[in-house]
Design a protein around this motif. Structure first.
Motif, mmCIF file in Angstrom:
data_model
loop_
_atom_site.group_PDB
_atom_site.id
_atom_site.type_symbol
_atom_site.label_atom_id
_atom_site.label_comp_id
_atom_site.label_asym_id
_atom_site.label_seq_id
_atom_site.Cartn_x
_atom_site.Cartn_y
_atom_site.Cartn_z
ATOM 1 N N LEU A 164 0.554 53.871 -11.126
ATOM 2 C CA LEU A 164 -0.002 53.235 -9.936
ATOM 3 C C LEU A 164 1.108 53.153 -8.888
ATOM 4 O O LEU A 164 2.276 52.896 -9.212
ATOM 5 C CB LEU A 164 -0.524 51.835 -10.248
ATOM 6 N N THR A 165 0.761 53.366 -7.647
ATOM 7 C CA THR A 165 1.763 53.269 -6.583
ATOM 8 C C THR A 165 2.093 51.803 -6.313
ATOM 9 O O THR A 165 1.355 50.890 -6.706
ATOM 10 C CB THR A 165 1.232 53.920 -5.298
ATOM 11 N N GLY A 166 3.224 51.590 -5.623
ATOM 12 C CA GLY A 166 3.622 50.234 -5.277
ATOM 13 C C GLY A 166 2.570 49.495 -4.469
ATOM 14 O O GLY A 166 2.237 48.336 -4.787
ATOM 15 N N PRO A 167 2.005 50.118 -3.402
ATOM 16 C CA PRO A 167 0.959 49.416 -2.645
ATOM 17 C C PRO A 167 -0.272 49.101 -3.505
ATOM 18 O O PRO A 167 -0.892 48.047 -3.326
ATOM 19 C CB PRO A 167 0.622 50.402 -1.524
ATOM 20 N N GLU A 168 -0.633 49.994 -4.436
ATOM 21 C CA GLU A 168 -1.777 49.709 -5.300
ATOM 22 C C GLU A 168 -1.491 48.496 -6.181
ATOM 23 O O GLU A 168 -2.350 47.612 -6.328
ATOM 24 C CB GLU A 168 -2.096 50.922 -6.168
ATOM 25 N N ARG A 169 -0.295 48.453 -6.775
ATOM 26 C CA ARG A 169 0.045 47.313 -7.628
ATOM 27 C C ARG A 169 0.067 46.018 -6.826
ATOM 28 O O ARG A 169 -0.392 44.972 -7.295
ATOM 29 C CB ARG A 169 1.402 47.537 -8.297
ATOM 30 N N ALA A 170 0.590 46.076 -5.615
ATOM 31 C CA ALA A 170 0.650 44.865 -4.788
ATOM 32 C C ALA A 170 -0.758 44.380 -4.441
ATOM 33 O O ALA A 170 -1.040 43.170 -4.461
ATOM 34 C CB ALA A 170 1.449 45.141 -3.518
ATOM 35 N N ALA A 171 -1.662 45.314 -4.117
ATOM 36 C CA ALA A 171 -3.030 44.920 -3.775
ATOM 37 C C ALA A 171 -3.734 44.294 -4.977
ATOM 38 O O ALA A 171 -4.415 43.263 -4.859
ATOM 39 C CB ALA A 171 -3.804 46.134 -3.268
ATOM 40 N N ILE A 172 -3.549 44.900 -6.169
ATOM 41 C CA ILE A 172 -4.206 44.363 -7.360
ATOM 42 C C ILE A 172 -3.585 43.033 -7.769
ATOM 43 O O ILE A 172 -4.287 42.106 -8.195
ATOM 44 C CB ILE A 172 -4.133 45.385 -8.516
ATOM 45 N N ALA A 173 -2.231 42.901 -7.635
ATOM 46 C CA ALA A 173 -1.569 41.643 -7.980
ATOM 47 C C ALA A 173 -2.064 40.508 -7.088
ATOM 48 O O ALA A 173 -2.332 39.395 -7.563
ATOM 49 C CB ALA A 173 -0.056 41.798 -7.865
ATOM 50 N N GLY A 174 -2.183 40.764 -5.792
ATOM 51 C CA GLY A 174 -2.706 39.739 -4.893
ATOM 52 C C GLY A 174 -4.143 39.382 -5.208
ATOM 53 O O GLY A 174 -4.548 38.209 -5.120
ATOM 54 N N TRP A 175 -4.928 40.375 -5.580
ATOM 55 C CA TRP A 175 -6.330 40.124 -5.946
ATOM 56 C C TRP A 175 -6.413 39.272 -7.209
ATOM 57 O O TRP A 175 -7.261 38.369 -7.319
ATOM 58 C CB TRP A 175 -7.012 41.479 -6.122
ATOM 59 N N LEU A 176 -5.514 39.511 -8.190
ATOM 60 C CA LEU A 176 -5.486 38.680 -9.392
ATOM 61 C C LEU A 176 -5.126 37.237 -9.045
ATOM 62 O O LEU A 176 -5.689 36.293 -9.616
ATOM 63 C CB LEU A 176 -4.481 39.243 -10.399
ATOM 64 N N GLU A 177 -4.193 37.039 -8.137
ATOM 65 C CA GLU A 177 -3.814 35.690 -7.738
ATOM 66 C C GLU A 177 -4.981 34.952 -7.101
ATOM 67 O O GLU A 177 -5.063 33.717 -7.170
ATOM 68 C CB GLU A 177 -2.637 35.739 -6.763
ATOM 69 N N ARG A 178 -5.898 35.683 -6.494
ATOM 70 C CA ARG A 178 -7.062 35.063 -5.848
ATOM 71 C C ARG A 178 -8.236 34.889 -6.817
ATOM 72 O O ARG A 178 -9.344 34.561 -6.382
ATOM 73 C CB ARG A 178 -7.496 35.907 -4.648
ATOM 74 N N GLY A 179 -8.006 35.110 -8.105
ATOM 75 C CA GLY A 179 -9.059 34.886 -9.087
ATOM 76 C C GLY A 179 -9.719 36.144 -9.612
ATOM 77 O O GLY A 179 -10.778 36.050 -10.254
ATOM 78 N N GLY A 180 -9.143 37.320 -9.369
ATOM 79 C CA GLY A 180 -9.724 38.556 -9.869
ATOM 80 C C GLY A 180 -9.668 38.642 -11.388
ATOM 81 O O GLY A 180 -8.864 37.969 -12.047
ATOM 82 N N ARG A 181 -10.502 39.483 -11.955
ATOM 83 C CA ARG A 181 -10.573 39.657 -13.409
ATOM 84 C C ARG A 181 -10.290 41.117 -13.729
ATOM 85 O O ARG A 181 -10.913 42.023 -13.165
ATOM 86 C CB ARG A 181 -11.947 39.245 -13.933
ATOM 87 N N LEU A 182 -9.326 41.334 -14.645
ATOM 88 C CA LEU A 182 -8.818 42.679 -14.914
ATOM 89 C C LEU A 182 -8.895 42.986 -16.409
ATOM 90 O O LEU A 182 -8.525 42.151 -17.237
ATOM 91 C CB LEU A 182 -7.367 42.782 -14.429
ATOM 92 N N LEU A 183 -9.377 44.172 -16.736
ATOM 93 C CA LEU A 183 -9.372 44.683 -18.103
ATOM 94 C C LEU A 183 -8.519 45.939 -18.132
ATOM 95 O O LEU A 183 -8.775 46.886 -17.389
ATOM 96 C CB LEU A 183 -10.798 45.010 -18.562
ATOM 97 N N VAL A 184 -7.480 45.929 -18.978
ATOM 98 C CA VAL A 184 -6.543 47.050 -19.049
ATOM 99 C C VAL A 184 -6.569 47.635 -20.454
ATOM 100 O O VAL A 184 -6.376 46.906 -21.436
ATOM 101 C CB VAL A 184 -5.102 46.603 -18.696
ATOM 102 N N LEU A 185 -6.828 48.925 -20.559
ATOM 103 C CA LEU A 185 -6.675 49.677 -21.801
ATOM 104 C C LEU A 185 -5.480 50.598 -21.601
ATOM 105 O O LEU A 185 -5.556 51.558 -20.834
ATOM 106 C CB LEU A 185 -7.936 50.483 -22.123
ATOM 107 N N ALA A 186 -4.371 50.273 -22.260
ATOM 108 C CA ALA A 186 -3.117 50.998 -21.995
ATOM 109 C C ALA A 186 -2.549 51.528 -23.299
ATOM 110 O O ALA A 186 -2.170 50.747 -24.173
ATOM 111 C CB ALA A 186 -2.107 50.078 -21.314
ATOM 112 N N GLU A 187 -2.499 52.836 -23.447
ATOM 113 C CA GLU A 187 -1.818 53.452 -24.576
ATOM 114 C C GLU A 187 -0.501 54.048 -24.085
ATOM 115 O O GLU A 187 -0.337 54.299 -22.875
ATOM 116 C CB GLU A 187 -2.693 54.548 -25.191
#
Length: 471
Positions: free
Chosen positions: A325-348
Protein backbone atom coordinates in the motif's frame (compact mmCIF):
# COMPACT_ATOMS: atom_id res chain seq x y z
CA UNK A 1 -93.69 -33.97 12.58
CA UNK A 2 -92.09 -32.07 15.47
CA UNK A 3 -89.77 -34.98 16.22
CA UNK A 4 -88.53 -35.05 12.62
CA UNK A 5 -87.88 -31.30 12.68
CA UNK A 6 -85.93 -31.65 15.93
CA UNK A 7 -83.88 -34.49 14.49
CA UNK A 8 -83.11 -32.43 11.38
CA UNK A 9 -82.02 -29.46 13.49
CA UNK A 10 -79.83 -31.76 15.59
CA UNK A 11 -78.21 -33.29 12.50
CA UNK A 12 -77.68 -29.89 10.86
CA UNK A 13 -76.25 -28.37 14.05
CA UNK A 14 -73.90 -31.31 14.60
CA UNK A 15 -72.76 -31.18 10.97
CA UNK A 16 -72.03 -27.44 11.26
CA UNK A 17 -70.03 -27.96 14.43
CA UNK A 18 -68.09 -30.80 12.81
CA UNK A 19 -67.35 -28.62 9.75
CA UNK A 20 -66.05 -25.82 11.95
CA UNK A 21 -63.87 -28.23 13.91
CA UNK A 22 -62.43 -29.67 10.69
CA UNK A 23 -61.54 -26.20 9.40
CA UNK A 24 -60.08 -25.33 12.81
CA UNK A 25 -57.90 -28.44 12.63
CA UNK A 26 -56.67 -27.38 9.18
CA UNK A 27 -56.09 -23.69 9.91
CA UNK A 28 -55.23 -23.98 13.63
CA UNK A 29 -56.31 -20.37 14.20
CA UNK A 30 -59.49 -18.40 14.91
CA UNK A 31 -57.83 -15.06 14.27
CA UNK A 32 -54.68 -14.14 12.37
CA UNK A 33 -52.74 -11.06 11.47
CA UNK A 34 -53.07 -9.93 7.91
CA UNK A 35 -50.80 -7.63 5.96
CA UNK A 36 -49.70 -4.69 8.08
CA UNK A 37 -50.45 -6.51 11.36
CA UNK A 38 -54.26 -6.04 11.17
CA UNK A 39 -56.29 -8.70 13.03
CA UNK A 40 -58.51 -10.76 10.70
CA UNK A 41 -61.14 -13.22 12.00
CA UNK A 42 -61.15 -16.66 10.40
CA UNK A 43 -64.79 -16.75 9.24
CA UNK A 44 -64.37 -20.18 7.67
CA UNK A 45 -64.06 -21.58 11.21
CA UNK A 46 -66.25 -19.16 13.15
CA UNK A 47 -69.34 -19.21 10.89
CA UNK A 48 -70.01 -22.99 10.96
CA UNK A 49 -69.15 -23.15 14.67
CA UNK A 50 -71.58 -20.31 15.39
CA UNK A 51 -74.38 -21.81 13.27
CA UNK A 52 -73.97 -25.24 14.85
CA UNK A 53 -73.91 -23.86 18.39
CA UNK A 54 -76.98 -21.69 17.76
CA UNK A 55 -78.99 -24.61 16.32
CA UNK A 56 -78.12 -26.96 19.16
CA UNK A 57 -78.83 -24.31 21.80
CA UNK A 58 -82.20 -23.58 20.18
CA UNK A 59 -82.99 -27.30 20.18
CA UNK A 60 -81.99 -27.57 23.84
CA UNK A 61 -84.24 -24.61 24.73
CA UNK A 62 -87.29 -26.33 23.19
CA UNK A 63 -86.62 -29.49 25.20
CA UNK A 64 -86.20 -27.88 28.63
CA UNK A 65 -89.52 -29.32 29.81
CA UNK A 66 -88.47 -32.85 28.96
CA UNK A 67 -85.16 -32.32 30.72
CA UNK A 68 -86.89 -31.15 33.93
CA UNK A 69 -89.19 -34.16 33.86
CA UNK A 70 -86.26 -36.58 33.53
CA UNK A 71 -84.27 -34.90 36.28
CA UNK A 72 -86.98 -35.38 38.87
CA UNK A 73 -86.26 -37.98 41.47
CA UNK A 74 -82.87 -39.55 42.15
CA UNK A 75 -81.41 -38.95 38.71
CA UNK A 76 -80.62 -35.30 39.37
CA UNK A 77 -77.63 -35.96 41.62
CA UNK A 78 -76.09 -38.44 39.15
CA UNK A 79 -76.68 -36.03 36.27
CA UNK A 80 -75.06 -33.22 38.25
CA UNK A 81 -71.99 -35.32 39.00
CA UNK A 82 -71.63 -36.31 35.36
CA UNK A 83 -72.07 -32.71 34.23
CA UNK A 84 -69.45 -31.43 36.69
CA UNK A 85 -67.01 -34.17 35.61
CA UNK A 86 -67.50 -33.38 31.93
CA UNK A 87 -67.02 -29.64 32.47
CA UNK A 88 -63.89 -30.29 34.54
CA UNK A 89 -62.41 -32.49 31.79
CA UNK A 90 -63.13 -29.81 29.19
CA UNK A 91 -61.57 -27.11 31.40
CA UNK A 92 -58.42 -29.21 31.95
CA UNK A 93 -58.08 -29.83 28.21
CA UNK A 94 -58.46 -26.10 27.45
CA UNK A 95 -55.94 -25.21 30.17
CA UNK A 96 -53.38 -27.70 28.84
CA UNK A 97 -53.78 -26.31 25.32
CA UNK A 98 -53.31 -22.75 26.58
CA UNK A 99 -50.13 -23.75 28.46
CA UNK A 100 -48.80 -25.55 25.38
CA UNK A 101 -49.59 -22.55 23.17
CA UNK A 102 -47.75 -20.06 25.42
CA UNK A 103 -44.85 -22.36 26.40
CA UNK A 104 -44.18 -24.59 23.40
CA UNK A 105 -41.52 -27.30 23.65
CA UNK A 106 -40.07 -28.87 20.49
CA UNK A 107 -37.77 -31.86 20.20
CA UNK A 108 -35.78 -32.48 17.02
CA UNK A 109 -35.23 -36.25 16.82
CA UNK A 110 -34.11 -36.31 13.18
CA UNK A 111 -30.72 -37.84 12.41
CA UNK A 112 -29.32 -34.63 10.91
CA UNK A 113 -31.14 -32.12 13.19
CA UNK A 114 -33.15 -30.94 10.18
CA UNK A 115 -35.44 -28.72 12.27
CA UNK A 116 -32.83 -27.20 14.63
CA UNK A 117 -32.15 -23.63 13.58
CA UNK A 118 -28.66 -22.15 13.75
CA UNK A 119 -27.44 -19.54 16.29
CA UNK A 120 -27.34 -16.98 13.46
CA UNK A 121 -31.06 -17.51 12.81
CA UNK A 122 -31.86 -17.31 16.53
CA UNK A 123 -30.03 -13.99 16.74
CA UNK A 124 -32.03 -12.68 13.77
CA UNK A 125 -35.27 -13.79 15.45
CA UNK A 126 -34.30 -12.06 18.71
CA UNK A 127 -34.16 -8.75 16.83
CA UNK A 128 -37.86 -9.09 15.97
CA UNK A 129 -38.76 -7.96 19.50
CA UNK A 130 -37.83 -4.40 18.47
CA UNK A 131 -40.38 -4.35 15.61
CA UNK A 132 -43.86 -2.83 16.10
CA UNK A 133 -45.53 -6.07 14.99
CA UNK A 134 -44.83 -9.66 14.02
CA UNK A 135 -43.19 -10.91 10.85
CA UNK A 136 -45.58 -13.11 8.88
CA UNK A 137 -44.49 -15.97 6.61
CA UNK A 138 -47.14 -16.67 3.95
CA UNK A 139 -46.62 -20.17 2.56
CA UNK A 140 -48.13 -20.57 -0.91
CA UNK A 141 -47.05 -24.08 -1.94
CA UNK A 142 -48.96 -26.90 -3.62
CA UNK A 143 -49.96 -29.55 -1.04
CA UNK A 144 -48.40 -32.37 -3.10
CA UNK A 145 -44.96 -30.74 -3.30
CA UNK A 146 -42.32 -33.12 -1.84
CA UNK A 147 -40.52 -30.31 0.04
CA UNK A 148 -43.63 -28.96 1.79
CA UNK A 149 -43.31 -31.09 4.99
CA UNK A 150 -39.66 -30.08 5.38
CA UNK A 151 -40.50 -26.42 4.79
CA UNK A 152 -43.37 -26.51 7.28
CA UNK A 153 -41.16 -28.10 9.94
CA UNK A 154 -38.51 -25.42 9.42
CA UNK A 155 -40.98 -22.54 9.65
CA UNK A 156 -42.54 -24.05 12.78
CA UNK A 157 -39.05 -24.00 14.31
CA UNK A 158 -38.83 -20.27 13.53
CA UNK A 159 -42.26 -19.67 15.11
CA UNK A 160 -41.35 -21.72 18.21
CA UNK A 161 -38.13 -19.73 18.67
CA UNK A 162 -39.98 -16.39 18.38
CA UNK A 163 -43.57 -16.91 19.59
CA UNK A 164 -45.97 -14.12 18.61
CA UNK A 165 -43.12 -12.41 16.71
CA UNK A 166 -42.87 -14.86 13.79
CA UNK A 167 -46.23 -16.06 12.47
CA UNK A 168 -46.74 -18.72 9.80
CA UNK A 169 -49.80 -18.80 7.54
CA UNK A 170 -50.25 -21.50 4.95
CA UNK A 171 -52.45 -20.82 1.95
CA UNK A 172 -53.51 -23.59 -0.39
CA UNK A 173 -53.65 -22.55 -4.07
CA UNK A 174 -56.83 -24.55 -4.67
CA UNK A 175 -58.94 -22.71 -2.09
CA UNK A 176 -57.12 -19.56 -0.94
CA UNK A 177 -56.36 -17.88 -4.26
CA UNK A 178 -58.54 -14.81 -3.61
CA UNK A 179 -57.11 -14.33 -0.13
CA UNK A 180 -53.60 -14.76 -1.52
CA UNK A 181 -54.25 -12.08 -4.15
CA UNK A 182 -55.52 -9.68 -1.47
CA UNK A 183 -52.38 -10.25 0.60
CA UNK A 184 -50.14 -9.68 -2.44
CA UNK A 185 -51.85 -6.41 -3.30
CA UNK A 186 -51.56 -5.24 0.32
CA UNK A 187 -47.82 -5.93 0.11
CA UNK A 188 -47.44 -4.21 -3.26
CA UNK A 189 -46.81 -7.48 -5.15
CA UNK A 190 -48.41 -8.37 -8.47
CA UNK A 191 -50.23 -11.65 -7.72
CA UNK A 192 -50.36 -12.68 -11.37
CA UNK A 193 -46.61 -13.33 -11.29
CA UNK A 194 -46.96 -15.85 -8.46
CA UNK A 195 -50.14 -17.79 -9.25
CA UNK A 196 -48.28 -20.85 -10.51
CA UNK A 197 -45.25 -20.47 -8.22
CA UNK A 198 -44.34 -22.24 -5.00
CA UNK A 199 -43.19 -19.37 -2.84
CA UNK A 200 -42.86 -18.13 0.74
CA UNK A 201 -43.48 -14.41 1.27
CA UNK A 202 -42.05 -12.78 4.40
CA UNK A 203 -43.76 -9.54 5.44
CA UNK A 204 -42.61 -7.19 8.22
CA UNK A 205 -44.36 -4.07 9.57
CA UNK A 206 -43.56 -0.86 7.65
CA UNK A 207 -40.84 1.43 8.96
CA UNK A 208 -43.06 4.52 8.66
CA UNK A 209 -46.78 5.04 9.05
CA UNK A 210 -48.67 4.82 5.78
CA UNK A 211 -45.93 2.92 3.97
CA UNK A 212 -46.29 -0.58 2.56
CA UNK A 213 -45.10 -3.50 4.69
CA UNK A 214 -41.58 -4.64 3.89
CA UNK A 215 -41.67 -7.98 2.09
CA UNK A 216 -39.38 -10.44 0.36
CA UNK A 217 -40.28 -13.43 -1.84
CA UNK A 218 -38.41 -16.71 -1.35
CA UNK A 219 -39.17 -19.24 -4.13
CA UNK A 220 -39.06 -22.84 -3.00
CA UNK A 221 -36.63 -23.59 -5.82
CA UNK A 222 -34.14 -21.21 -4.18
CA UNK A 223 -34.18 -23.38 -1.04
CA UNK A 224 -33.20 -26.62 -2.76
CA UNK A 225 -29.74 -27.24 -4.14
CA UNK A 226 -31.15 -30.12 -6.18
CA UNK A 227 -34.92 -29.72 -6.75
CA UNK A 228 -36.90 -32.92 -6.38
CA UNK A 229 -39.52 -33.91 -8.92
CA UNK A 230 -43.13 -34.26 -7.82
CA UNK A 231 -43.84 -37.73 -6.51
CA UNK A 232 -40.20 -38.48 -5.67
CA UNK A 233 -38.53 -38.28 -2.29
CA UNK A 234 -36.17 -35.30 -1.84
CA UNK A 235 -32.47 -36.05 -1.46
CA UNK A 236 -31.16 -35.75 2.09
CA UNK A 237 -29.05 -32.70 2.73
CA UNK A 238 -30.12 -30.81 -0.39
CA UNK A 239 -32.65 -28.52 1.37
CA UNK A 240 -31.21 -25.08 2.14
CA UNK A 241 -34.34 -23.34 3.31
CA UNK A 242 -32.90 -21.86 6.50
CA UNK A 243 -30.20 -19.99 4.61
CA UNK A 244 -32.69 -18.50 2.14
CA UNK A 245 -35.37 -17.64 4.71
CA UNK A 246 -32.97 -16.10 7.22
CA UNK A 247 -31.40 -13.99 4.49
CA UNK A 248 -34.85 -12.71 3.51
CA UNK A 249 -35.70 -12.12 7.16
CA UNK A 250 -32.58 -10.02 7.67
CA UNK A 251 -33.25 -8.02 4.50
CA UNK A 252 -36.70 -6.88 5.68
CA UNK A 253 -35.83 -6.26 9.33
CA UNK A 254 -32.44 -4.52 9.11
CA UNK A 255 -32.49 -0.73 8.84
CA UNK A 256 -30.08 -1.01 5.88
CA UNK A 257 -28.10 -3.67 4.06
CA UNK A 258 -24.51 -3.80 5.38
CA UNK A 259 -21.60 -3.85 2.94
CA UNK A 260 -18.25 -5.58 2.77
CA UNK A 261 -15.93 -3.57 0.50
CA UNK A 262 -12.99 -5.39 -1.11
CA UNK A 263 -9.92 -3.20 -1.58
CA UNK A 264 -8.38 -3.49 -5.05
CA UNK A 265 -5.15 -2.41 -6.71
CA UNK A 266 -2.57 -4.48 -4.78
CA UNK A 267 -3.03 -7.92 -6.35
CA UNK A 268 -5.49 -9.00 -3.68
CA UNK A 269 -7.52 -12.21 -3.79
CA UNK A 270 -10.37 -11.85 -6.25
CA UNK A 271 -13.78 -13.38 -6.86
CA UNK A 272 -13.03 -14.14 -10.49
CA UNK A 273 -9.29 -14.86 -10.43
CA UNK A 274 -8.07 -17.34 -13.03
CA UNK A 275 -5.98 -19.16 -10.42
CA UNK A 276 -8.41 -21.03 -8.11
CA UNK A 277 -5.97 -20.54 -5.22
CA UNK A 278 -6.47 -16.78 -5.48
CA UNK A 279 -10.26 -16.94 -5.74
CA UNK A 280 -12.57 -16.01 -2.87
CA UNK A 281 -15.88 -16.54 -4.60
CA UNK A 282 -17.07 -18.98 -1.93
CA UNK A 283 -16.39 -16.52 0.88
CA UNK A 284 -18.21 -13.74 -0.98
CA UNK A 285 -21.21 -15.97 -1.63
CA UNK A 286 -21.34 -16.88 2.06
CA UNK A 287 -21.40 -13.19 2.96
CA UNK A 288 -24.16 -12.54 0.43
CA UNK A 289 -26.18 -15.42 1.91
CA UNK A 290 -26.07 -13.43 5.18
CA UNK A 291 -27.53 -10.42 3.32
CA UNK A 292 -24.23 -8.52 3.03
CA UNK A 293 -23.56 -6.58 -0.17
CA UNK A 294 -20.05 -7.35 -1.45
CA UNK A 295 -18.55 -4.48 -3.48
CA UNK A 296 -15.06 -3.37 -4.53
CA UNK A 297 -13.03 -0.19 -4.07
CA UNK A 298 -9.90 1.04 -5.83
CA UNK A 299 -8.21 4.08 -4.26
CA UNK A 300 -6.00 6.56 -6.06
CA UNK A 301 -2.47 5.55 -4.92
CA UNK A 302 -1.26 9.15 -4.85
CA UNK A 303 -4.33 11.07 -3.73
CA UNK A 304 -6.87 8.67 -2.17
CA UNK A 305 -10.26 10.17 -1.37
CA UNK A 306 -11.17 9.25 2.25
CA UNK A 307 -14.86 9.87 1.56
CA UNK A 308 -14.94 6.77 -0.66
CA UNK A 309 -14.11 4.50 2.28
CA UNK A 310 -17.04 2.59 3.85
CA UNK A 311 -19.34 4.29 6.35
CA UNK A 312 -22.13 3.39 8.79
CA UNK A 313 -20.55 0.21 10.12
CA UNK A 314 -19.54 -1.24 6.75
CA UNK A 315 -16.29 -3.21 6.56
CA UNK A 316 -13.20 -2.67 4.43
CA UNK A 317 -11.63 -6.01 3.51
CA UNK A 318 -7.94 -6.27 2.53
CA UNK A 319 -7.76 -9.86 1.31
CA UNK A 320 -4.25 -11.13 0.69
CA UNK A 321 -2.59 -8.04 -0.79
CA UNK A 322 0.70 -8.89 -2.53
CA UNK A 323 1.83 -5.40 -3.49
CA UNK A 324 2.52 -2.67 -0.90
CA UNK A 325 0.00 0.00 0.00
CA UNK A 326 1.30 3.48 -0.74
CA UNK A 327 1.92 6.01 2.01
CA UNK A 328 -1.14 8.13 1.10
CA UNK A 329 -3.32 4.99 1.05
CA UNK A 330 -2.13 3.95 4.50
CA UNK A 331 -2.67 7.45 5.86
CA UNK A 332 -6.22 7.59 4.46
CA UNK A 333 -7.11 4.18 5.92
CA UNK A 334 -5.45 4.99 9.28
CA UNK A 335 -7.47 8.19 9.59
CA UNK A 336 -10.63 6.32 8.65
CA UNK A 337 -9.93 3.74 11.39
CA UNK A 338 -9.51 6.54 13.93
CA UNK A 339 -12.97 7.79 12.95
CA UNK A 340 -14.55 4.41 13.72
CA UNK A 341 -13.90 2.43 10.53
CA UNK A 342 -13.95 -1.37 10.57
CA UNK A 343 -11.16 -3.31 8.86
CA UNK A 344 -10.68 -7.00 8.05
CA UNK A 345 -7.15 -7.99 7.02
CA UNK A 346 -6.11 -11.37 5.60
CA UNK A 347 -2.32 -11.19 5.44
CA UNK A 348 -0.02 -14.05 4.50
CA UNK A 349 3.75 -13.63 4.17
CA UNK A 350 4.79 -12.52 0.70
CA UNK A 351 8.18 -14.03 -0.22
CA UNK A 352 10.32 -13.11 -3.22
CA UNK A 353 13.77 -14.07 -4.36
CA UNK A 354 16.48 -11.50 -3.85
CA UNK A 355 17.99 -10.51 -7.19
CA UNK A 356 21.26 -12.31 -7.93
CA UNK A 357 20.96 -14.69 -4.96
CA UNK A 358 19.08 -17.80 -3.94
CA UNK A 359 17.85 -16.21 -0.72
CA UNK A 360 14.27 -15.13 -0.18
CA UNK A 361 13.03 -11.98 1.49
CA UNK A 362 9.75 -10.75 2.88
CA UNK A 363 7.99 -8.01 0.94
CA UNK A 364 6.85 -5.22 3.32
CA UNK A 365 3.24 -4.34 2.47
CA UNK A 366 2.66 -1.52 4.97
CA UNK A 367 -0.03 -3.48 6.80
CA UNK A 368 2.04 -3.83 9.97
CA UNK A 369 2.31 -0.06 10.37
CA UNK A 370 -1.46 0.15 9.84
CA UNK A 371 -2.31 -2.39 12.56
CA UNK A 372 0.33 -1.86 15.28
CA UNK A 373 -1.36 1.26 16.72
CA UNK A 374 -4.27 -1.07 17.53
CA UNK A 375 -2.20 -3.72 19.30
CA UNK A 376 -1.69 -6.16 16.42
CA UNK A 377 1.69 -6.61 14.74
CA UNK A 378 2.45 -8.66 11.61
CA UNK A 379 5.87 -10.27 11.96
CA UNK A 380 8.09 -10.66 8.92
CA UNK A 381 8.28 -14.40 9.37
CA UNK A 382 6.52 -17.60 8.38
CA UNK A 383 5.41 -20.36 10.72
CA UNK A 384 6.91 -23.83 10.32
CA UNK A 385 6.64 -27.04 12.32
CA UNK A 386 8.66 -30.08 11.21
CA UNK A 387 6.60 -32.30 13.53
CA UNK A 388 3.25 -31.40 11.94
CA UNK A 389 4.16 -30.66 8.32
CA UNK A 390 1.38 -31.51 5.86
CA UNK A 391 1.29 -32.45 2.16
CA UNK A 392 0.54 -28.80 1.36
CA UNK A 393 4.25 -27.97 1.36
CA UNK A 394 7.37 -27.49 3.51
CA UNK A 395 5.99 -24.32 5.10
CA UNK A 396 2.68 -25.91 6.11
CA UNK A 397 1.66 -27.03 9.56
CA UNK A 398 -1.25 -28.41 11.52
CA UNK A 399 -2.96 -26.11 14.02
CA UNK A 400 -5.34 -27.41 16.73
CA UNK A 401 -8.64 -25.71 17.50
CA UNK A 402 -8.68 -26.12 21.26
CA UNK A 403 -11.88 -26.14 23.26
CA UNK A 404 -11.83 -23.19 25.63
CA UNK A 405 -14.47 -21.68 27.96
CA UNK A 406 -14.70 -18.39 26.03
CA UNK A 407 -13.98 -19.29 22.42
CA UNK A 408 -14.53 -16.75 19.69
CA UNK A 409 -17.76 -17.54 17.77
CA UNK A 410 -15.87 -17.71 14.47
CA UNK A 411 -13.88 -20.79 15.54
CA UNK A 412 -16.28 -22.34 18.07
CA UNK A 413 -17.89 -24.65 15.44
CA UNK A 414 -14.39 -26.05 14.67
CA UNK A 415 -13.55 -26.93 18.28
CA UNK A 416 -11.70 -30.23 18.53
CA UNK A 417 -10.52 -30.24 14.92
CA UNK A 418 -7.11 -29.70 13.33
CA UNK A 419 -6.58 -27.17 10.55
CA UNK A 420 -3.94 -27.40 7.83
CA UNK A 421 -2.36 -24.02 7.10
CA UNK A 422 0.16 -23.19 4.39
CA UNK A 423 2.54 -20.22 4.85
CA UNK A 424 0.85 -18.87 7.96
CA UNK A 425 2.10 -15.59 9.38
CA UNK A 426 2.72 -15.12 13.12
CA UNK A 427 1.27 -12.19 15.04
CA UNK A 428 2.67 -10.02 17.81
CA UNK A 429 -0.18 -8.99 20.10
CA UNK A 430 -0.07 -6.04 22.52
CA UNK A 431 -3.10 -6.28 24.83
CA UNK A 432 -2.04 -3.16 26.74
CA UNK A 433 -2.09 -1.05 23.56
CA UNK A 434 -5.50 -2.45 22.67
CA UNK A 435 -6.89 -1.71 26.14
CA UNK A 436 -5.83 1.93 25.83
CA UNK A 437 -8.14 2.13 22.83
CA UNK A 438 -10.95 0.29 24.60
CA UNK A 439 -10.42 -2.94 22.64
CA UNK A 440 -9.97 -6.56 23.65
CA UNK A 441 -7.77 -8.90 21.61
CA UNK A 442 -9.05 -12.46 21.16
CA UNK A 443 -6.60 -14.93 19.57
CA UNK A 444 -8.36 -17.40 17.30
CA UNK A 445 -5.70 -20.11 16.89
CA UNK A 446 -2.45 -21.17 18.49
CA UNK A 447 0.18 -23.57 17.17
CA UNK A 448 1.66 -26.63 18.81
CA UNK A 449 4.74 -25.94 21.02
CA UNK A 450 7.05 -27.40 18.35
CA UNK A 451 6.19 -24.64 15.84
CA UNK A 452 8.62 -21.77 15.27
CA UNK A 453 8.74 -18.54 13.30
CA UNK A 454 11.31 -18.51 10.47
CA UNK A 455 12.67 -15.14 9.45
CA UNK A 456 14.66 -16.78 6.64
CA UNK A 457 12.83 -19.79 5.17
CA UNK A 458 15.35 -20.25 2.35
CA UNK A 459 16.55 -23.59 3.71
CA UNK A 460 13.05 -25.04 3.39
CA UNK A 461 12.26 -23.59 -0.02
CA UNK A 462 13.50 -23.97 -3.52
CA UNK A 463 14.68 -20.70 -5.04
CA UNK A 464 11.67 -18.57 -5.71
CA UNK A 465 10.96 -16.41 -8.64
CA UNK A 466 7.60 -14.66 -8.83
CA UNK A 467 5.05 -16.49 -6.72
CA UNK A 468 1.48 -17.11 -7.73
CA UNK A 469 -1.08 -15.86 -5.22
CA UNK A 470 -2.26 -18.45 -2.72
CA UNK A 471 -5.48 -18.43 -0.78
Amino acid sequence: MRRWIERGVAVLGSASLLTGLVFAHIDLELVHRGAGGRLVWNLRVLVPLGIGAALLLALAATRLGDVRERLRGGRAAAFGRNLVGSLAAIAIAVLLNLIAAHHPVRLDLTAHASYTISPRTRKALERLAALPGPVTAYVFVRPDHPWLPTLQGLLESYAAAAPHRFVVQRLQPSRDLLRFERICRALGIDPTTLRSANVVILAAPPRTRGALPRSRQVPLEAMTSQPAALGSAPRRGSFRGEEAITRALLSITRPRQPRVVLLRGHRELDRTAADPRARIERACRSLESLDYAVTTLRLDPSHPDPSRLPTDGDVLWIAGARDPLTGPERAAIAGWLERGGRLLVLAEPVLRQQPGTTRTRFVPLGLDALLRPWGVGLLEAVLADPDTVTPLGPLSLRVPVRREPHMHPIVAPLAGLELWLDRARPLALSPAVARERGLRLTPLLGTYPSARALEDPTALLEPLSAQAPTG
